[in-house]
Scaffold this motif. Sequence first.
Motif, PDB file in Angstrom:
ATOM      1  N   ASN A 208      21.556  28.422 -21.429  1.00 30.43           N
ATOM      2  CA  ASN A 208      20.479  27.470 -21.670  1.00 30.43           C
ATOM      3  C   ASN A 208      19.869  27.697 -23.046  1.00 30.43           C
ATOM      4  OD1 ASN A 208      20.640  26.408 -18.965  1.00 30.43           O
ATOM      5  ND2 ASN A 208      19.578  28.264 -18.279  1.00 30.43           N
ATOM      6  N   VAL A 209      19.267  26.652 -23.604  1.00 29.89           N
ATOM      7  CA  VAL A 209      18.543  26.737 -24.866  1.00 29.89           C
ATOM      8  C   VAL A 209      17.118  26.260 -24.635  1.00 29.89           C
ATOM      9  CG1 VAL A 209      18.324  25.843 -27.209  1.00 29.89           C
ATOM     10  CG2 VAL A 209      20.577  26.439 -26.327  1.00 29.89           C
ATOM     11  N   THR A 234      16.135  22.554 -23.507  1.00 32.26           N
ATOM     12  CA  THR A 234      14.737  22.213 -23.255  1.00 32.26           C
ATOM     13  C   THR A 234      13.933  22.337 -24.533  1.00 32.26           C
ATOM     14  OG1 THR A 234      14.873  23.030 -20.971  1.00 32.26           O
ATOM     15  CG2 THR A 234      12.670  22.777 -21.917  1.00 32.26           C
ATOM     16  N   LEU A 235      13.205  21.288 -24.875  1.00 28.94           N
ATOM     17  CA  LEU A 235      12.224  21.299 -25.959  1.00 28.94           C
ATOM     18  C   LEU A 235      10.861  21.104 -25.317  1.00 28.94           C
ATOM     19  CD1 LEU A 235      14.021  18.908 -28.492  1.00 28.94           C
ATOM     20  CD2 LEU A 235      14.308  21.373 -28.254  1.00 28.94           C
ATOM     21  N   VAL A 257      19.252  17.471 -20.828  1.00 31.49           N
ATOM     22  CA  VAL A 257      18.190  17.558 -21.824  1.00 31.49           C
ATOM     23  C   VAL A 257      16.847  17.371 -21.125  1.00 31.49           C
ATOM     24  CG1 VAL A 257      17.167  16.551 -23.892  1.00 31.49           C
ATOM     25  CG2 VAL A 257      19.652  16.680 -23.687  1.00 31.49           C
ATOM     26  N   VAL A 258      15.916  18.302 -21.400  1.00 31.69           N
ATOM     27  CA  VAL A 258      14.549  18.199 -20.894  1.00 31.69           C
ATOM     28  C   VAL A 258      13.616  18.276 -22.097  1.00 31.69           C
ATOM     29  CG1 VAL A 258      12.753  19.242 -19.456  1.00 31.69           C
ATOM     30  CG2 VAL A 258      15.148  19.254 -18.689  1.00 31.69           C
ATOM     31  N   ILE A 259      12.770  17.252 -22.268  1.00 30.15           N
ATOM     32  CA  ILE A 259      11.812  17.219 -23.365  1.00 30.15           C
ATOM     33  C   ILE A 259      10.428  17.048 -22.768  1.00 30.15           C
ATOM     34  CG2 ILE A 259      11.094  16.031 -25.463  1.00 30.15           C
ATOM     35  CD1 ILE A 259      13.981  15.151 -25.835  1.00 30.15           C
ATOM     36  N   GLU A 260       9.547  18.007 -23.031  1.00 31.15           N
ATOM     37  CA  GLU A 260       8.206  17.995 -22.458  1.00 31.15           C
ATOM     38  C   GLU A 260       7.183  18.202 -23.567  1.00 31.15           C
ATOM     39  OE1 GLU A 260       8.426  21.238 -19.755  1.00 31.15           O
ATOM     40  OE2 GLU A 260       9.481  20.099 -18.208  1.00 31.15           O
ATOM     41  N   SER A 261       6.285  17.242 -23.741  1.00 27.13           N
ATOM     42  CA  SER A 261       5.260  17.331 -24.772  1.00 27.13           C
ATOM     43  C   SER A 261       3.902  17.025 -24.170  1.00 27.13           C
ATOM     44  CB  SER A 261       5.553  16.344 -25.906  1.00 27.13           C
ATOM     45  OG  SER A 261       4.481  16.307 -26.834  1.00 27.13           O
TER      46      SER A 261
END
Length: 377
Positions: A208-209, A234-235, A257-261
């Motif tokens: 994972n990254v 994940t970002l 891809v998981v992007i959470e802001s």
Amino acid sequence: RDVTLQSGGDITDSFGNAAITANILTLQAGGKIDLNTGSSVNVFNAANSGGNIHFSNLKPLTVGSVAHVGAGDTKIENTGNIALGTIDGGGALVLLRANGGNITDNNSSADNVFNASRIDFNDASTSNPGGVGTFADSIEVYHATGATLVSATAKNGGIYLQKTSGTGLLDLQGITHDGTSSHDIDIQSDTGIVNNTGFVTAGTNNGNVLLQSSGTGGIAVNSDINKGGSGTLTLRSTGASQNITLAGNVSANSGNVVIESASDVVGGASNKTLSGQNLTMVAGGVINFDSAASKDSKLQVPGTTSLTASGGYIVADNATNEFGGIVSVSSGTNVKLVDKDAITLGNLSHTGNLSVTAGGAVTGSGVIGGAGYASVT
């Protein structure tokens, strides 16, 4: 035995044969330190007030304390593992090469490498590099007065970096993993992350990254991220009013891809692509992949797409978007979606208007909400 060498000038290997054998080697110089023949010591300490610090060692090494002042750089090359205490780069380059070994934290209560113009953990000249840091104990880096520039290369271990001191961004200058097994990359900063140079993992590395920013700074992907294998990319940005911006291409290949802001998620130009097997985007603000704002990166998702924008609109209107699976919306105001082929809609729990444009059939498998109008073409 322990060996201490002190000089008001340089400490150098003038004849190319000054290999030192010692338990603890301590060097103090008014000028440069240059011992590259290949010593055999267990612990290395050094301090100087001008010129390079260059040291080569032939066995696993503990770096106790290294303090560099003035012009020049710090380069430590080793055969086997390097256990890091503290290195003060003195505003210059710091390069560590662990040939056939790992670079680990030997000083968990303090930063490991700091005040360097750039920090390189292994490079193209490093033979068979292991990992950098561990899951339990990341390598801590920072620059007190500006951005902290870091690169890292690994093959037989993960990459774990952390920045908790200083005020500038953690500036990634190249993260490369070319191993063949499941090794993770975990990079975290309290003051934001910017990816300015290539970020690549091998297609056969299924680890994972994670890039995570807490506090100020957000995450700016200015150069491509290409994560191979099947692990998750994940970002995550948890700081208030700190966006995630995706100016470069972002690919997880066969991974998710998981992007959470906590704030907005913003795309790049229309010739950029965000891709992964499944996509989850969660924004405390808006999800902005809007062609009108020239932020319409292509979304290429063979599997499911889940979108949440608790603070505003969702726009993904690149004409070449490809949503292969169900597209669902958990929250948002107005929603605008475009797919060049057919699109399947799941539950859409938005509160405003809905616009869906597809090159093929538009089908639904869930409940479509929204208090405004719906346009489906």
